[in-house]
Design a protein around this motif. Structure first.
Motif, PDB file in Angstrom:
ATOM      1  N   GLY A 133       0.806  -1.215   0.000  1.00 40.88           N
ATOM      2  CA  GLY A 133       0.000   0.000   0.000  1.00 40.88           C
ATOM      3  C   GLY A 133       0.838   1.263   0.000  1.00 40.88           C
ATOM      4  N   GLN A 134       1.853   1.288   0.848  1.00 42.03           N
ATOM      5  CA  GLN A 134       2.728   2.463   0.898  1.00 42.03           C
ATOM      6  C   GLN A 134       3.491   2.626  -0.418  1.00 42.03           C
ATOM      7  OE1 GLN A 134       4.938   1.411   4.392  1.00 42.03           O
ATOM      8  NE2 GLN A 134       3.246   1.914   5.784  1.00 42.03           N
ATOM      9  N   PHE A 135       3.895   1.514  -1.008  1.00 38.04           N
ATOM     10  CA  PHE A 135       4.600   1.576  -2.285  1.00 38.04           C
ATOM     11  C   PHE A 135       3.701   2.159  -3.371  1.00 38.04           C
ATOM     12  CE2 PHE A 135       6.299   0.132  -6.274  1.00 38.04           C
ATOM     13  CZ  PHE A 135       7.666   0.213  -6.109  1.00 38.04           C
ATOM     14  N   LEU A 136       2.461   1.716  -3.426  1.00 40.89           N
ATOM     15  CA  LEU A 136       1.527   2.229  -4.425  1.00 40.89           C
ATOM     16  C   LEU A 136       1.282   3.720  -4.239  1.00 40.89           C
ATOM     17  CD1 LEU A 136      -1.069  -0.678  -4.577  1.00 40.89           C
ATOM     18  CD2 LEU A 136       0.618  -0.067  -6.322  1.00 40.89           C
ATOM     19  N   ASN A 137       1.150   4.154  -3.005  1.00 39.90           N
ATOM     20  CA  ASN A 137       0.946   5.587  -2.758  1.00 39.90           C
ATOM     21  C   ASN A 137       2.101   6.422  -3.283  1.00 39.90           C
ATOM     22  OD1 ASN A 137      -1.583   5.453  -1.610  1.00 39.90           O
ATOM     23  ND2 ASN A 137      -0.827   5.352   0.499  1.00 39.90           N
ATOM     24  N   THR A 138       3.301   5.862  -3.252  1.00 40.12           N
ATOM     25  CA  THR A 138       4.480   6.594  -3.704  1.00 40.12           C
ATOM     26  C   THR A 138       4.695   6.488  -5.205  1.00 40.12           C
ATOM     27  OG1 THR A 138       5.558   6.216  -1.565  1.00 40.12           O
ATOM     28  CG2 THR A 138       6.975   6.828  -3.408  1.00 40.12           C
ATOM     29  N   HIS A 139       4.406   5.304  -5.786  1.00 38.76           N
ATOM     30  CA  HIS A 139       4.836   5.030  -7.158  1.00 38.76           C
ATOM     31  C   HIS A 139       3.725   4.952  -8.206  1.00 38.76           C
ATOM     32  CE1 HIS A 139       8.336   3.639  -4.808  1.00 38.76           C
ATOM     33  NE2 HIS A 139       9.030   3.939  -5.884  1.00 38.76           N
ATOM     34  N   LEU A 140       2.475   4.758  -7.795  1.00 43.01           N
ATOM     35  CA  LEU A 140       1.428   4.591  -8.805  1.00 43.01           C
ATOM     36  C   LEU A 140       1.166   5.888  -9.558  1.00 43.01           C
ATOM     37  CD1 LEU A 140      -0.601   2.744 -10.179  1.00 43.01           C
ATOM     38  CD2 LEU A 140      -2.260   3.353  -8.397  1.00 43.01           C
ATOM     39  N   SER A 149      -6.983  -6.720  -4.722  1.00 41.37           N
ATOM     40  CA  SER A 149      -7.796  -7.844  -4.268  1.00 41.37           C
ATOM     41  C   SER A 149      -6.973  -8.778  -3.393  1.00 41.37           C
ATOM     42  CB  SER A 149      -8.378  -8.611  -5.454  1.00 41.37           C
ATOM     43  OG  SER A 149      -7.357  -9.169  -6.252  1.00 41.37           O
ATOM     44  N   SER A 150      -7.674  -9.632  -2.647  1.00 40.56           N
ATOM     45  CA  SER A 150      -6.999 -10.616  -1.806  1.00 40.56           C
ATOM     46  C   SER A 150      -8.020 -11.620  -1.284  1.00 40.56           C
ATOM     47  CB  SER A 150      -6.292  -9.951  -0.626  1.00 40.56           C
ATOM     48  OG  SER A 150      -5.542 -10.908   0.118  1.00 40.56           O
ATOM     49  N   PHE A 151      -7.552 -12.825  -0.976  1.00 36.87           N
ATOM     50  CA  PHE A 151      -8.365 -13.802  -0.261  1.00 36.87           C
ATOM     51  C   PHE A 151      -8.445 -13.459   1.221  1.00 36.87           C
ATOM     52  CE2 PHE A 151      -7.262 -16.381  -3.951  1.00 36.87           C
ATOM     53  CZ  PHE A 151      -8.409 -17.135  -4.162  1.00 36.87           C
ATOM     54  N   ASP A 152      -7.540 -12.637   1.697  1.00 39.58           N
ATOM     55  CA  ASP A 152      -7.390 -12.368   3.124  1.00 39.58           C
ATOM     56  C   ASP A 152      -8.035 -11.045   3.510  1.00 39.58           C
ATOM     57  OD1 ASP A 152      -5.694 -11.221   5.561  1.00 39.58           O
ATOM     58  OD2 ASP A 152      -5.527 -13.407   5.578  1.00 39.58           O
ATOM     59  N   ILE A 153      -9.055 -11.088   4.348  1.00 37.97           N
ATOM     60  CA  ILE A 153      -9.767  -9.873   4.745  1.00 37.97           C
ATOM     61  C   ILE A 153      -8.853  -8.927   5.518  1.00 37.97           C
ATOM     62  CG2 ILE A 153     -11.589  -8.987   6.264  1.00 37.97           C
ATOM     63  CD1 ILE A 153     -13.367 -11.237   5.344  1.00 37.97           C
ATOM     64  N   GLU A 154      -7.982  -9.484   6.363  1.00 36.03           N
ATOM     65  CA  GLU A 154      -7.068  -8.629   7.132  1.00 36.03           C
ATOM     66  C   GLU A 154      -6.154  -7.833   6.199  1.00 36.03           C
ATOM     67  OE1 GLU A 154      -4.220  -8.945  11.099  1.00 36.03           O
ATOM     68  OE2 GLU A 154      -4.485 -10.712   9.831  1.00 36.03           O
ATOM     69  N   ALA A 155      -5.683  -8.486   5.147  1.00 36.47           N
ATOM     70  CA  ALA A 155      -4.842  -7.787   4.174  1.00 36.47           C
ATOM     71  C   ALA A 155      -5.630  -6.707   3.450  1.00 36.47           C
ATOM     72  CB  ALA A 155      -4.268  -8.784   3.164  1.00 36.47           C
ATOM     73  N   LEU A 156      -6.883  -7.001   3.093  1.00 37.74           N
ATOM     74  CA  LEU A 156      -7.710  -6.011   2.406  1.00 37.74           C
ATOM     75  C   LEU A 156      -7.992  -4.801   3.289  1.00 37.74           C
ATOM     76  CD1 LEU A 156     -10.398  -8.075   0.437  1.00 37.74           C
ATOM     77  CD2 LEU A 156      -8.527  -6.707  -0.504  1.00 37.74           C
ATOM     78  N   VAL A 157      -8.354  -5.050   4.527  1.00 41.49           N
ATOM     79  CA  VAL A 157      -8.643  -3.950   5.448  1.00 41.49           C
ATOM     80  C   VAL A 157      -7.406  -3.078   5.638  1.00 41.49           C
ATOM     81  CG1 VAL A 157      -9.199  -3.377   7.843  1.00 41.49           C
ATOM     82  CG2 VAL A 157     -10.513  -5.133   6.641  1.00 41.49           C
ATOM     83  N   THR A 158      -6.253  -3.723   5.761  1.00 45.67           N
ATOM     84  CA  THR A 158      -5.003  -2.980   5.979  1.00 45.67           C
ATOM     85  C   THR A 158      -4.647  -2.124   4.776  1.00 45.67           C
ATOM     86  OG1 THR A 158      -4.155  -4.710   7.454  1.00 45.67           O
ATOM     87  CG2 THR A 158      -2.551  -3.197   6.491  1.00 45.67           C
ATOM     88  N   ILE A 159      -4.667  -2.720   3.588  1.00 45.16           N
ATOM     89  CA  ILE A 159      -4.280  -1.947   2.404  1.00 45.16           C
ATOM     90  C   ILE A 159      -5.349  -0.920   2.057  1.00 45.16           C
ATOM     91  CG2 ILE A 159      -5.234  -3.421   0.563  1.00 45.16           C
ATOM     92  CD1 ILE A 159      -2.442  -3.030  -0.838  1.00 45.16           C
ATOM     93  N   GLY A 160      -6.605  -1.222   2.372  1.00 47.41           N
ATOM     94  CA  GLY A 160      -7.671  -0.256   2.131  1.00 47.41           C
ATOM     95  C   GLY A 160      -7.528   0.986   2.984  1.00 47.41           C
TER      96      GLY A 160
END
Length: 247
Positions: A133-140, A149-160
């Motif tokens: 997420g931090q990388f995308l904020n800097t480079h996208l 997307s992800s199968f993992d809800i914890e990962a989705l909540v964190t990156i969201g």
């Protein structure tokens, strides 16, 4: 803010680039997808031992490289030494696992959108999502539409939480009875379902609740046509060249 992924999402999305036509999750696969007319691809991002986001599906490098062992236990320098192409064909000998940065540059040049699946090792959901997420904020830099997307809800909540401007998709195999609760908890805008578990009624119910419905991995033309006739928003395929004529 860049155009929303769903505003431009095609109904045919290339899986790991064009997985059936070139070694998956490599720059040559992304270029092959674009070459056959694909306007969007789905790929996987994970971390090396020294925290570099790279594009790779499995937790172990054995299937798609000439190495072995968990990618999370290898430095980027060790990952970079691996041959990620010759397993597919001698034609691709020497192809490397790309970084997320290289991938973003490549897709910007190709002009196609991206469904980026966050693939953390178990136990590394939060650090993986935070780093990506931090990388995308800097480079996208709003260069093209992207769906996370992800199968993992914890990962989705964190990156969201880190990238609130980007839409999220929740991946599952079968559709759980509490699918709407899970989508809400994840903050997801789309549900991505394994093809064997898709029914016309499920498509209707999910879309009626205001969510997009994507299906993976569909390689048979007749099956793809049936799903598209049911109104699924997109199908993800290893062979975009086969399915693109359907639309």
């Amino acid at each position: 803010m860049t155009t929303s992924f769903f505003d431009t999402m095609p109904r045919i999305i290339g899986h790991r680039g064009a997985r059936g036509l070139a070694p998956e999750n490599t720059l040559v696969s992304f270029r092959k997808a674009a070459e056959v007319g694909t306007k969007s691809i789905e790929i996987d991002v994970t971390l090396t031992a020294d925290g570099v986001p790279v594009i790779h599906h499995d937790m172990d490098v054995k299937r798609c490289t000439d190495g072995s062992g968990p990618i999370l236990l290898k430095t980027f320098e060790e990952i970079r030494d691996l041959d990620a192409g010759s397993w597919f064909s001698d034609q691709y000998r020497g192809v490397r696992i790309p970084t997320l940065e290289e991938t973003l540059d490549c897709l910007a040049d190709l002009g196609i959108s991206l469904n980026l699946e966050v693939k953390p090792c178990a136990g590394w959901q939060v650090p993986t999502a935070e780093t990506v997420g931090q990388f995308l904020n800097t480079h996208l830099k709003d260069r093209f539409p992207i769906l996370l997307s992800s199968f993992d809800i914890e990962a989705l909540v964190t990156i969201g939480r880190i990238t609130p401007h980007l839409p999220l998709g929740y991946l599952t195999e079968a559709i759980a009875p509490d699918w709407e609760k899970r989508l809400s908890e994840a903050g997801a805008a789309s549900l991505h379902v394994q093809r064997e578990f898709v029914t016309e009624a499920a498509v209707r119910d999910v879309q009626s609740a205001g969510y997009k419905f994507l299906v993976y991995t569909v390689n048979d033309e007749d099956e793809a046509k049936r799903l598209l006739d049911w109104g699924v928003d997109a199908v993800i395929t290893d062979y975009p060249d086969r399915l693109l004529p359907l639309i």
